[in-house]
Design an enzyme around this catalytic site. Structure first.
Site, short mmCIF file in Angstrom:
data_model
loop_
_atom_site.label_atom_id
_atom_site.label_comp_id
_atom_site.label_asym_id
_atom_site.label_seq_id
_atom_site.Cartn_x
_atom_site.Cartn_y
_atom_site.Cartn_z
N HIS A 76 32.05 105.74 1.55
CA HIS A 76 32.05 107.18 1.82
C HIS A 76 31.40 107.44 3.18
O HIS A 76 30.40 106.81 3.53
CB HIS A 76 31.29 107.94 0.72
CG HIS A 76 31.45 109.43 0.81
ND1 HIS A 76 30.70 110.20 1.67
CD2 HIS A 76 32.28 110.29 0.18
CE1 HIS A 76 31.07 111.46 1.54
NE2 HIS A 76 32.03 111.54 0.64
N GLU A 83 29.52 109.71 4.39
CA GLU A 83 28.09 110.04 4.43
C GLU A 83 27.23 108.77 4.29
O GLU A 83 26.24 108.59 5.00
CB GLU A 83 27.73 111.03 3.31
CG GLU A 83 26.26 111.44 3.37
CD GLU A 83 25.81 112.17 2.10
OE1 GLU A 83 26.55 113.03 1.61
OE2 GLU A 83 24.72 111.85 1.62
N HIS A 127 36.37 117.42 2.57
CA HIS A 127 37.47 116.81 1.83
C HIS A 127 38.21 117.89 1.06
O HIS A 127 38.17 117.93 -0.17
CB HIS A 127 36.94 115.72 0.91
CG HIS A 127 36.22 114.64 1.65
ND1 HIS A 127 36.77 113.97 2.71
CD2 HIS A 127 34.99 114.12 1.50
CE1 HIS A 127 35.92 113.08 3.18
NE2 HIS A 127 34.82 113.16 2.47
N CYS A 136 29.33 125.15 -0.75
CA CYS A 136 27.87 125.15 -0.52
C CYS A 136 27.62 125.64 0.91
O CYS A 136 28.55 125.71 1.72
CB CYS A 136 27.33 123.74 -0.69
SG CYS A 136 28.07 122.61 0.50
S1 SF4 Z 1 24.62 117.82 1.39
FE1 SF4 Z 1 26.83 118.13 1.33
S2 SF4 Z 1 27.20 119.09 -0.67
FE2 SF4 Z 1 25.00 119.23 -0.27
S3 SF4 Z 1 24.69 121.24 0.70
FE3 SF4 Z 1 25.01 119.77 2.34
S4 SF4 Z 1 27.21 119.78 2.77
FE4 SF4 Z 1 26.89 120.74 0.78
#
Ligand code: SF4
Length: 277
Positions: free
Chosen positions: A120, A122, A39, A12
């Protein structure tokens, strides 16, 4: 054997930009990444070859450090700045959006709830500024919610949106007198990859999912295959593929998580096609 690649797959923009930022910083001088940049073991090996270090804790870090695309709490950012470290911020804008939505809900008087995996990186960043925040990953976790008049719900960006909506609905059901506000913070690349996979599932016999074993969105792609009764083969590298896995299979689907490099998916596609030369 025919190989069909998902309409949306692989890296992404958030991960791509964070990787480019890390390589550019590494060319300029020393760099310590706070945790795993993404990851994905292949990307991490490439960075290590450039002299980039990874440290789980900032305690022993010196000089220049980088926050990963998964983001971090304001508290942690302040602690890094206080220590005089030069901080490069690789937080994905869509993770920032999730932070902003949670802050907005808390400012409006809602109790902070995050749907996702408590351990996690995040999610740890998302709840890091709210000591009483509650993380919900499954229905049983809803019992942990303290009684409140208002709940403000966001989610980890890489959770499947249907799962998030179902858990938010369960929270509302369990607390019928509370006011619930839900902010959809699942990122578009995750939604696109999930949707493309669902279309693919209908057309193939088995699905190869390429991505890190610790990558949440990759694991969610694997789960989506399983839930649909389709056999997923989760690999990190093309050389893991074994020809005997595909005996009697005529059509294979192929996808990759949001931290999987396009060249890795392409190498997997070529190896799959080579099994039938
Ligand atoms: S939130 Fe995470 S998975 Fe979604 S675009 Fe951003 S980096 Fe990519």
């Amino acid at each position: 054997m025919k190989v069909i690649v998902a309409e949306h797959f692989g890296i992404c923009f958030g991960v791509r930009d964070a990787i480019a930022q890390a390589h550019a910083l590494a060319r300029e001088g020393s760099l310590t990444i706070l945790g795993e940049l993404v990851h994905n073991p292949i990307v991490r090996e490439q960075l290590r070859a450039q002299g980039v270090q990874e440290q789980l804790s900032a305690d022993a870090a010196n000089g220049r450090v980088m926050i990963t695309a998964h983001g971090t709490s304001d508290k942690q950012r302040e602690a890094l700045n206080k220590r005089g470290l030069e901080v490069a911020d690789g937080t994905c804008p869509l993770v920032r959006y999730a932070h902003d939505q949670l802050k907005r809900l808390v400012r409006a008087g809602y109790f902070p709830v995050v749907i996702g995996l408590a351990d996690h990186v995040e999610v740890r960043g998302l709840v890091g500024d709210f000591v009483d925040a509650c993380v919900i990953n499954e229905i049983a976790d809803i019992r942990k919610l303290p009684p409140r008049r208002r709940y403000g719900i966001v989610s980890q960006t890489t959770q499947p949106i249907e799962r998030v909506r179902a858990l938010a609905a369960e929270i509302a059901r369990a607390h019928p007198n509370a006011k619930i506000r839900f902010a959809d913070t699942v990122c578009k690349p995750t939604k696109d990859r999930q949707l493309a996979l669902k279309k693919l599932i209908a057309a193939v016999e088995v699905i190869v999912v390429v991505g890190g074993r610790l990558s949440n969105n990759t694991r969610q792609l694997v789960e989506t295959c399983r839930a649909a009764g389709k056999r997923p083969l989760h690999i990190e590298r093309p050389e893991e593929l074994q020809p005997e896995w595909f005996r009697g299979v005529a059509i294979v689907g192929l996808t990759g998580g949001t931290s999987t490099l396009p060249e890795t998916v392409e190498a997997v596609r070529q190896r799959l096609e080579g099994f039938h030369d």
